[in-house]
Design an enzyme around this catalytic site. Structure first.
Site, short mmCIF file in Angstrom:
data_model
loop_
_atom_site.label_atom_id
_atom_site.label_comp_id
_atom_site.label_asym_id
_atom_site.label_seq_id
_atom_site.Cartn_x
_atom_site.Cartn_y
_atom_site.Cartn_z
NE ARG A 46 -2.92 0.28 3.32
CZ ARG A 46 -2.22 0.36 4.46
NH1 ARG A 46 -1.46 1.42 4.70
NH2 ARG A 46 -2.27 -0.60 5.35
CE1 TYR A 98 -18.40 11.35 -13.99
CE2 TYR A 98 -17.83 11.26 -11.67
CZ TYR A 98 -18.20 10.62 -12.84
OH TYR A 98 -18.36 9.27 -12.83
CG ASP A 170 -11.87 16.87 -12.77
OD1 ASP A 170 -11.20 16.40 -13.73
OD2 ASP A 170 -12.76 16.22 -12.19
CE LYS A 195 -14.38 8.78 -16.66
NZ LYS A 195 -14.76 9.96 -15.87
C1 LIG Z 1 -15.16 10.25 -14.54
C2 LIG Z 1 -14.84 11.54 -13.93
C3 LIG Z 1 -14.51 11.63 -12.58
C4 LIG Z 1 -14.57 10.44 -11.65
O1 LIG Z 1 -13.59 9.50 -11.94
P1 LIG Z 1 -13.73 7.92 -11.69
O2 LIG Z 1 -12.46 7.39 -12.24
O3 LIG Z 1 -14.96 7.45 -12.42
O4 LIG Z 1 -13.87 7.72 -10.23
C5 LIG Z 1 -14.16 12.88 -12.08
N1 LIG Z 1 -14.13 13.97 -12.87
C6 LIG Z 1 -14.45 13.91 -14.17
C7 LIG Z 1 -14.41 15.15 -15.00
C8 LIG Z 1 -14.81 12.70 -14.75
O5 LIG Z 1 -15.14 12.65 -16.05
#
Ligand SMILES: *Cc1c(COP(=O)(O)O)cnc(C)c1O
Length: 377
Positions: A46, A98, A170, A195
């Site tokens: 971890r 999101y 983000d 993503k």
């Molecule tokens: C998908 C997404 C998240 C969350 O991420 P996960 O990997 O699904 O936990 C946060 N911010 C944005 C802009 C996203 O598209």
């Protein structure tokens, strides 16, 4: 080094034992110690994992900063950022983030005494107005999901510096290939690496990047103390994927620009949201802070029945949540990703029942265009 050279090499060097060119997947939960207190710097999985460390160094290099801290999902990365705060602290957040971020903040973190103000961060004055004596952080998503609204990263970062607030962006929708918030002055850039960073729709992951040593030390502590770490295999897959980030992003963006132009002249579409279009309200900021417009497009079909029928009639675009993979996806945010956002809140920023979001993949654009055309007619 150039971006692609870094993408392929940063954080990686041939394995010391065998010379293996590719970073091994260190599938181990623990490490042998020679005697009490004597080890090679690795104690427990971890806390330390070399595959994960290679990924962290690699993405940090791409974001042009010193530190990366990887997590098991984008949301666990964002959750770790909330752990930088204390009960009673206040955060100013972009109003159409999101849906999962909204749920985490509003329905979970609030119970731990954090306060949130949801504002349209595309106008700095809205952030200024929301400022309270206990404000500690400004959390911006740009471009937003799914409205693709853009906030001025540099302007907000400067404001945060002046007011001594932590500035977070983000950066999931752009990836470091098109946008680097830390270079623009932000303290922290965070990604759902699920993503574009991973880009092949086969990993759930997240990563936080920063050039502030203090923030890094605390987040590293939180990463170990809370334990939402990615597996060695997921780290390896993501490290494999960042090697092609530049070529993928170029193609995503080229395809999306062509599709957005086509859609914006289409009679059956009420409105197209894409930062690369000249009529996008923040097109000028987009040109300044992004080196490409990305692969995400939202369209308003004007009527929920038309939206429902469109998402099922396309054949190459798969009806699914998520985005940023090599394959094209289509989704209906209101019934899929943004279900937890109340209706009156959604409609305030244009997230109507008839909105459809496209994640444009890297297929041949002519096939994507004819797929859309066939579904429209
Ligand atoms: C998908 C997404 C998240 C969350 O991420 P996960 O990997 O699904 O936990 C946060 N911010 C944005 C802009 C996203 O598209």
């Amino acid at each position: 080094m150039g971006f692609s050279t870094d993408a392929i090499h940063a954080g990686q060097s041939p394995d010391l034992t065998t010379g293996a060119v590719m970073t091994p997947i260190y599938m181990t939960s623990t490490y042998a110690q020679e005697e009490l207190g004597k080890h090679k710097g690795y104690e427990y999985g971890r806390t330390h994992n070399l595959t994960r460390a290679a990924l962290e160094k690699n993405v940090a290099t791409l974001e042009k900063c010193d530190y990366g801290i990887a997590f098991s999902s984008g949301l666990s990365a964002i959750h770790s950022l909330m752990m930088l705060l204390k009960s009673g602290d206040h955060v100013i957040v972009t109003d159409n983030v999101y849906g999962g971020t909204y749920r985490l903040f509003e329905l979970i973190m609030k119970d731990f005494g954090l306060e949130f103000s949801w504002v349209d961060t595309s106008e700095l004055q809205n952030i200024e107005k929301a400022l309270q004596p206990n404000t500690k952080m400004v959390f911006v998503e740009t471009p937003t999901n799914p409205m693709l609204t853009i906030s001025d990263i540099k302007l907000i970062a400067n404001f945060c510096k002046e007011k001594k607030l932590i500035s977070v962006v983000d950066n999931t929708f752009m990836s470091p290939y098109f946008q680097r918030p830390i270079e623009l002055g932000s303290d922290i850039s965070v990604h759902s690496s699920t993503k574009y960073l991973n880009g092949h729709s086969d990993v759930i992951g997240g990563i936080v990047l920063t050039d502030k040593e203090k923030i890094y030390e605390r987040l590293k502590y939180i990463q170990n103390a809370v334990g939402a770490v990615p597996s060695p295999f997921d780290s390896w897959l993501t490290l494999r994927a960042t090697k092609t980030l530049a070529v993928r992003m170029e193609r995503h963006s080229k395809n999306a620009e062509q599709i957005a132009k086509y859609l914006s002249t289409h009679k059956k579409i009420k409105k197209v949201f894409y930062p690369g279009l000249e009529d996008h309200p923040q097109h000028e900021i987009a040109k300044r802070q992004m080196s490409g417009f990305g692969g995400m497009i939202s369209i308003d079909l004007g009527d929920i029945e038309k939206a429902k029928s469109f998402v099922t009639k396309v054949k190459i675009f798969t009806l699914a949540e998520s985005l940023g993979g090599v394959e094209s996806l289509i989704c209906h945010p209101v019934s899929m990703t943004h279900g937890s956002v109340p209706k009156e809140k959604r409609e305030k920023f244009g997230l109507t029942d008839s909105l459809v979001r496209l994640s444009v993949g890297i297929e041949d654009v002519d096939d994507l265009l004819s797929d859309i055309e066939n579904a429209m007619s």
